[in-house]
Design a protein around this motif. Structure first.
Motif, PDB file in Angstrom:
ATOM      1  N   GLY A   1       3.731  58.840  47.154  1.00 16.04           N
ATOM      2  CA  GLY A   1       3.240  59.924  47.998  1.00 16.04           C
ATOM      3  C   GLY A   1       3.805  59.849  49.413  1.00 16.04           C
ATOM      4  O   GLY A   1       4.219  60.862  49.989  1.00 16.04           O
ATOM      5  N   LEU A   2       3.845  58.639  49.973  1.00 14.00           N
ATOM      6  CA  LEU A   2       4.358  58.480  51.332  1.00 14.00           C
ATOM      7  C   LEU A   2       5.850  58.783  51.394  1.00 14.00           C
ATOM      8  O   LEU A   2       6.330  59.434  52.330  1.00 14.00           O
ATOM      9  CB  LEU A   2       4.088  57.053  51.822  1.00 14.00           C
ATOM     10  CG  LEU A   2       4.562  56.721  53.244  1.00 14.00           C
ATOM     11  CD1 LEU A   2       3.924  57.665  54.260  1.00 14.00           C
ATOM     12  CD2 LEU A   2       4.280  55.259  53.577  1.00 14.00           C
ATOM     13  N   GLN A   3       6.595  58.308  50.393  1.00 14.50           N
ATOM     14  CA  GLN A   3       8.039  58.582  50.362  1.00 14.50           C
ATOM     15  C   GLN A   3       8.311  60.087  50.283  1.00 14.50           C
ATOM     16  O   GLN A   3       9.199  60.610  50.969  1.00 14.50           O
ATOM     17  CB  GLN A   3       8.684  57.878  49.166  1.00 14.50           C
ATOM     18  CG  GLN A   3       8.772  56.378  49.296  1.00 14.50           C
ATOM     19  CD  GLN A   3       9.251  55.706  48.020  1.00 14.50           C
ATOM     20  OE1 GLN A   3       9.056  56.230  46.913  1.00 14.50           O
ATOM     21  NE2 GLN A   3       9.859  54.539  48.152  1.00 14.50           N
ATOM     22  N   ALA A   4       7.550  60.783  49.457  1.00 12.94           N
ATOM     23  CA  ALA A   4       7.733  62.227  49.319  1.00 12.94           C
ATOM     24  C   ALA A   4       7.436  62.939  50.634  1.00 12.94           C
ATOM     25  O   ALA A   4       8.149  63.882  51.015  1.00 12.94           O
ATOM     26  CB  ALA A   4       6.848  62.766  48.200  1.00 12.94           C
ATOM     27  N   ARG A   5       6.387  62.501  51.371  1.00 14.82           N
ATOM     28  CA  ARG A   5       6.040  63.147  52.645  1.00 14.82           C
ATOM     29  C   ARG A   5       7.106  62.884  53.697  1.00 14.82           C
ATOM     30  O   ARG A   5       7.460  63.778  54.474  1.00 14.82           O
ATOM     31  CB  ARG A   5       4.662  62.652  53.124  1.00 14.82           C
ATOM     32  CG  ARG A   5       3.513  63.171  52.267  1.00 14.82           C
ATOM     33  CD  ARG A   5       2.173  62.937  52.970  1.00 14.82           C
ATOM     34  NE  ARG A   5       1.880  61.508  53.124  1.00 14.82           N
ATOM     35  CZ  ARG A   5       1.255  60.777  52.200  1.00 14.82           C
ATOM     36  NH1 ARG A   5       0.869  61.344  51.062  1.00 14.82           N
ATOM     37  NH2 ARG A   5       0.997  59.505  52.409  1.00 14.82           N
ATOM     38  N   ILE A   6       7.625  61.638  53.733  1.00 14.27           N
ATOM     39  CA  ILE A   6       8.662  61.315  54.720  1.00 14.27           C
ATOM     40  C   ILE A   6       9.932  62.110  54.437  1.00 14.27           C
ATOM     41  O   ILE A   6      10.541  62.673  55.354  1.00 14.27           O
ATOM     42  CB  ILE A   6       8.962  59.805  54.709  1.00 14.27           C
ATOM     43  CG1 ILE A   6       7.747  59.013  55.189  1.00 14.27           C
ATOM     44  CG2 ILE A   6      10.168  59.493  55.589  1.00 14.27           C
ATOM     45  CD1 ILE A   6       7.915  57.505  55.095  1.00 14.27           C
ATOM     46  N   LEU A   7      10.331  62.171  53.161  1.00  9.82           N
ATOM     47  CA  LEU A   7      11.543  62.924  52.820  1.00  9.82           C
ATOM     48  C   LEU A   7      11.360  64.404  53.137  1.00  9.82           C
ATOM     49  O   LEU A   7      12.268  65.055  53.687  1.00  9.82           O
ATOM     50  CB  LEU A   7      11.859  62.733  51.331  1.00  9.82           C
ATOM     51  CG  LEU A   7      13.075  63.500  50.798  1.00  9.82           C
ATOM     52  CD1 LEU A   7      14.352  63.127  51.558  1.00  9.82           C
ATOM     53  CD2 LEU A   7      13.265  63.247  49.301  1.00  9.82           C
ATOM     54  N   GLY A   8      10.183  64.958  52.837  1.00  8.68           N
ATOM     55  CA  GLY A   8       9.923  66.366  53.138  1.00  8.68           C
ATOM     56  C   GLY A   8       9.944  66.630  54.630  1.00  8.68           C
ATOM     57  O   GLY A   8      10.447  67.668  55.081  1.00  8.68           O
ATOM     58  N   ALA A   9       9.399  65.685  55.433  1.00  8.62           N
ATOM     59  CA  ALA A   9       9.393  65.868  56.883  1.00  8.62           C
ATOM     60  C   ALA A   9      10.812  65.887  57.440  1.00  8.62           C
ATOM     61  O   ALA A   9      11.130  66.682  58.335  1.00  8.62           O
ATOM     62  CB  ALA A   9       8.577  64.743  57.530  1.00  8.62           C
ATOM     63  N   MET A  10      11.683  65.021  56.904  1.00  7.25           N
ATOM     64  CA  MET A  10      13.070  65.003  57.388  1.00  7.25           C
ATOM     65  C   MET A  10      13.816  66.278  56.970  1.00  7.25           C
ATOM     66  O   MET A  10      14.626  66.801  57.730  1.00  7.25           O
ATOM     67  CB  MET A  10      13.786  63.771  56.842  1.00  7.25           C
ATOM     68  CG  MET A  10      13.329  62.477  57.476  1.00  7.25           C
ATOM     69  SD  MET A  10      14.353  61.077  57.000  1.00  7.25           S
ATOM     70  CE  MET A  10      13.655  59.785  58.036  1.00  7.25           C
ATOM     71  N   GLU A  11      13.526  66.786  55.781  1.00  7.58           N
ATOM     72  CA  GLU A  11      14.162  68.035  55.353  1.00  7.58           C
ATOM     73  C   GLU A  11      13.720  69.194  56.244  1.00  7.58           C
ATOM     74  O   GLU A  11      14.520  70.066  56.604  1.00  7.58           O
ATOM     75  CB  GLU A  11      13.824  68.318  53.892  1.00  7.58           C
ATOM     76  CG  GLU A  11      14.525  67.375  52.920  1.00  7.58           C
ATOM     77  CD  GLU A  11      14.089  67.598  51.489  1.00  7.58           C
ATOM     78  OE1 GLU A  11      14.914  67.383  50.577  1.00  7.58           O
ATOM     79  OE2 GLU A  11      12.912  67.987  51.268  1.00  7.58           O
ATOM     80  N   ARG A  12      12.440  69.200  56.646  1.00 10.74           N
ATOM     81  CA  ARG A  12      11.958  70.257  57.541  1.00 10.74           C
ATOM     82  C   ARG A  12      12.556  70.109  58.926  1.00 10.74           C
ATOM     83  O   ARG A  12      12.853  71.102  59.601  1.00 10.74           O
ATOM     84  CB  ARG A  12      10.426  70.231  57.605  1.00 10.74           C
ATOM     85  CG  ARG A  12       9.748  70.694  56.312  1.00 10.74           C
ATOM     86  CD  ARG A  12       8.249  70.884  56.534  1.00 10.74           C
ATOM     87  NE  ARG A  12       7.579  69.614  56.834  1.00 10.74           N
ATOM     88  CZ  ARG A  12       7.103  68.796  55.895  1.00 10.74           C
ATOM     89  NH1 ARG A  12       7.247  69.103  54.605  1.00 10.74           N
ATOM     90  NH2 ARG A  12       6.489  67.683  56.239  1.00 10.74           N
ATOM     91  N   GLU A  13      12.740  68.862  59.352  1.00  7.27           N
ATOM     92  CA  GLU A  13      13.316  68.616  60.672  1.00  7.27           C
ATOM     93  C   GLU A  13      14.694  69.244  60.788  1.00  7.27           C
ATOM     94  O   GLU A  13      15.061  69.795  61.843  1.00  7.27           O
ATOM     95  CB  GLU A  13      13.390  67.108  60.918  1.00  7.27           C
ATOM     96  CG  GLU A  13      14.105  66.703  62.199  1.00  7.27           C
ATOM     97  CD  GLU A  13      13.329  67.071  63.449  1.00  7.27           C
ATOM     98  OE1 GLU A  13      13.953  67.164  64.520  1.00  7.27           O
ATOM     99  OE2 GLU A  13      12.093  67.265  63.359  1.00  7.27           O
TER     100      GLU A  13
END
Length: 318
Positions: free
Chosen positions: A298-310
Motif C-alpha cells: 500500500g505504501l509503495q503504491a501511494r509513493i509511486l502514485g504521488a511521484m506520477e502526480r508530481e
C-alpha cells in the motif's frame, strides 16, 4: 643561204655541297667494370639448445593471449586492483587500454584453452598433433589467438573439445582460423539446437555472471520483448538488454501476474524518462526494479502514485 647553226650553251646549276654544322655528340664513356669480391659466409646450423629456445619462444608468442587471460583472471578473482580502482573494468581501461568487453574475452579464451588441454582425444588421432623438430616431440595443436577461441565460448566444455578437434582435422592438422572454427561451431549448434524456453511477455530476473554489460543489474527484473534462437531482449525500468538465455531466470508467474508487472514496468520507465527528476525518483525506481513481485504494498503504491502526480504522468497516461 644557210644560217649557221646556233649552239646553245647548256648551263648546269651548281649547288653547294657544304654540310650544315651539327652539334658535337659527347663521347660516350664505357662503364668501368668493377670487380666485387663476395665473401661466402657459412650459416651454422642451430644447436639443440637453440632449437629448444626457438620452440619455447615461439610458444610464448602463440600463447600470449592465453597468458594474458590467465593473468587477468587472477587479477580479477583476487581483486588486486582494489588499491587504485573501484572496478575491474576501470582498472583494465587505465592500465592496459582495454575496452570494457576485451579483458573478459581474454579470460573466457583462457578458460577454453585450459579445457582443450584436458581433451582426452589428443592421443587418439595423430592428425591433431604437430611435430616439432626438437627431438621429434609431438605436441597438441592449440589456439594461437583469441579470435580462434571466441566461437567456442558459446559451447559446453565437451562440445568445445569436439569442435576444436574437428577444426584442426579440417585444415590438415594445422591451427585453424577463427572462421573455420565458427563454421564448425555453427553446425554443432544447429544439430544440438535447444528451443528457447522463454516467451514474449514473460517476467525474468537478470543473472549477470561474467557479462560486463549486466554489471550492477543482478536481481533486476524485466519483461521479455523479443525471443531469438539463443538470446532474449529484456526491457527493464532503465533500458533494454539483449542477453543469452543463461543470463535469465524466469519468475514462472501466471499470465495475469505477468500483465500486472508489464504495466508496472511501463510506469517505472515513464518516471525514469522524466528529465531533471528528483534523486528520490531514482531511489524508488532502483528499489522497485529489484522487487520481483507482481504487486506493490500500500505504501509503495501511494509513493509511486504521488511521484506520477508530481510530474503529471497520470494525465499523460489518460
Amino acid at each position: 643561204m644557210n644560217n649557221p647553226s646556233s649552239r646553245r650553251k647548256k648551263t648546269t646549276a651548281v649547288t653547294s655541297a657544304t654540310p650544315k654544322p651539327t652539334k658535337k655528340q659527347p663521347k660516350q664513356e664505357e662503364p668501368e667494370v668493377v670487380t666485387v669480391e663476395v665473401a661466402v659466409v657459412e650459416v651454422p646450423e642451430l644447436t639443440q639448445e637453440e632449437k629448444s629456445d626457438r620452440v619455447r619462444l615461439e610458444e610464448k608468442v602463440e600463447t600470449a593471449f592465453y597468458e594474458a587471460g590467465r593473468a587477468l583472471r587472477e587479477l580479477r578473482d583476487r581483486r588486486l586492483y582494489r588499491s587504485t580502482h573501484k572496478t575491474f573494468e576501470e582498472y583494465c581501461k587505465d592500465r592496459f587500454g582495454f575496452e570494457r568487453r576485451h579483458p573478459y574475452r581474454l579470460i573466457e579464451a583462457a578458460d577454453v584453452v585450459d579445457n582443450l588441454k584436458m581433451c582426452p582425444n589428443w592421443t587418439q588421432n595423430n592428425a591433431v598433433f604437430k611435430t616439432v623438430t626438437v627431438e621429434s616431440v609431438a605436441i597438441p595443436v592449440l589456439p594461437t589467438s583469441e579470435g580462434q577461441v571466441r566461437p567456442l565460448t558459446t559451447l559446453e566444455p565437451q562440445q568445445q573439445q569436439k569442435a576444436w578437434l574437428k577444426a584442426v582435422e579440417a585444415v590438415g592438422g594445422k591451427v585453424p582460423s577463427g572462421r573455420v572454427v565458427k563454421d564448425i561451431v555453427d553446425k554443432i549448434r544447429e544439430r544440438t539446437k535447444v528451443p528457447n524456453p522463454y516467451r514474449e511477455g514473460e517476467i525474468c530476473i537478470l543473472v549477470p555472471k561474467d557479462n560486463p554489460d549486466l554489471r550492477g543489474k543482478g536481481g533486476c527484473w524485466g519483461v521479455i520483448i523479443h525471443v531469438g534462437d539463443y538470446s532474449c531482449t529484456v526491457q527493464t525500468w532503465d533500458g533494454e538488454y539483449t542477453v543469452k538465455i543463461e543470463h535469465l531466470k524466469s519468475l514462472e508467474l501466471l499470465d495475469d501476474d505477468c500483465k500486472s508487472m508489464q504495466q508496472l514496468c511501463m510506469r517505472l520507465r515513464r518516471l525514469h524518462q522524466v528529465a531533471d527528476h528528483d534523486p528520490a525518483v531514482d531511489w524508488l525506481l532502483q528499489g522497485l526494479g529489484k522487487q520481483a513481485k507482481p504487486y506493490l504494498s500500500g505504501l509503495q503504491a501511494r509513493i509511486l502514485g504521488a511521484m506520477e502526480r508530481e510530474y503529471k504522468l497520470e494525465e499523460r497516461k489518460k
